[in-house]
Design a protein around this motif. Sequence first.
Motif, short mmCIF file in Angstrom:
data_model
loop_
_atom_site.label_atom_id
_atom_site.label_comp_id
_atom_site.label_asym_id
_atom_site.label_seq_id
_atom_site.Cartn_x
_atom_site.Cartn_y
_atom_site.Cartn_z
N THR A 57 30.59 32.42 62.35
CA THR A 57 29.85 33.96 62.03
C THR A 57 29.05 34.02 63.08
O THR A 57 28.64 33.20 63.55
CB THR A 57 29.83 34.78 60.71
N CYS A 74 31.01 52.76 57.25
CA CYS A 74 32.41 51.53 57.60
C CYS A 74 33.49 52.27 57.84
O CYS A 74 34.31 53.74 57.80
CB CYS A 74 32.51 50.52 56.17
N THR A 80 36.24 40.80 54.41
CA THR A 80 36.22 40.39 56.03
C THR A 80 36.31 38.98 55.50
O THR A 80 36.86 38.02 56.37
CB THR A 80 35.38 40.69 56.21
N ASP A 86 30.53 41.19 53.15
CA ASP A 86 31.22 41.96 52.66
C ASP A 86 30.14 42.23 51.61
O ASP A 86 30.08 43.64 51.24
CB ASP A 86 32.28 41.07 51.23
#
Length: 250
Positions: A57, A74, A80, A86
């Motif tokens: 990430t 959002c 995710t 999250d």
Amino acid sequence: MTSLTQRNSGLVQRRTEASRSAAAADKEKSPDEDEHESRRGEEDDDDKGDAKETRLTLMEEVLLLGLKDREVICKSDAPTGDMLLDEALKHVKETQPPETVQSWIELLSGETWNPLKLHYQLRNVRERLAKNLVEKGVLTTEKQNFLLFDMTTHPLTNNTIKQRLVRKVQEAVLEKWVNDPQRMDKRVLALLFLAHSSDVLENAFAPLLDDQYDLAMKRVRMLLDLEPEAEAAKSGANELLWAVVAAFTK
């Protein structure tokens, strides 16, 4: 850098790294064999980079850039798979009225003065990112004794992945520089801004020769001097990316 001494130290470090690279190159075989091995190595690296277990990430990449080799609104609320992301998205979804991007950065980082909103802070971010990198085989976990207590550290074990990341950052402002942020890979662009804001971008440029280093920093400065609002208004721009950039570079 804050002083001439620090600047000179950085130059020595870059020259040392460059010298090591040059010495390694001298030991290579014939030019044809070298070119063939180089292409094959790049292909192998790309194949490894596409493996699911080594996909990092953005936050993991920023943390990895900061590690030294010897140490450690959002649109969708669908999970995710990234625990920290999250958790952040859950806060955003459940908060009414909506907060601004600047406010969310302050809330999630714990830099708010409002005691009623301290629960928004993401806890133990560095440790959680490090554990993710351990699970992906990039770092390992060790215990080190410091006088009266033990401390958990996460030394680097997979230098190939880190060097691939360093090379990606370097190429973005050197060989693959396109002189237009709208044409740059959005993820790489975000990585450059986040790494700079986290004071780890210098780590990726340390191995460069002096002229390469100066050119890379000049182009980074060009990005930092952009007007986020103007960039966000351009066709095809990622408005959220530039809103975050505005919050970090204000």
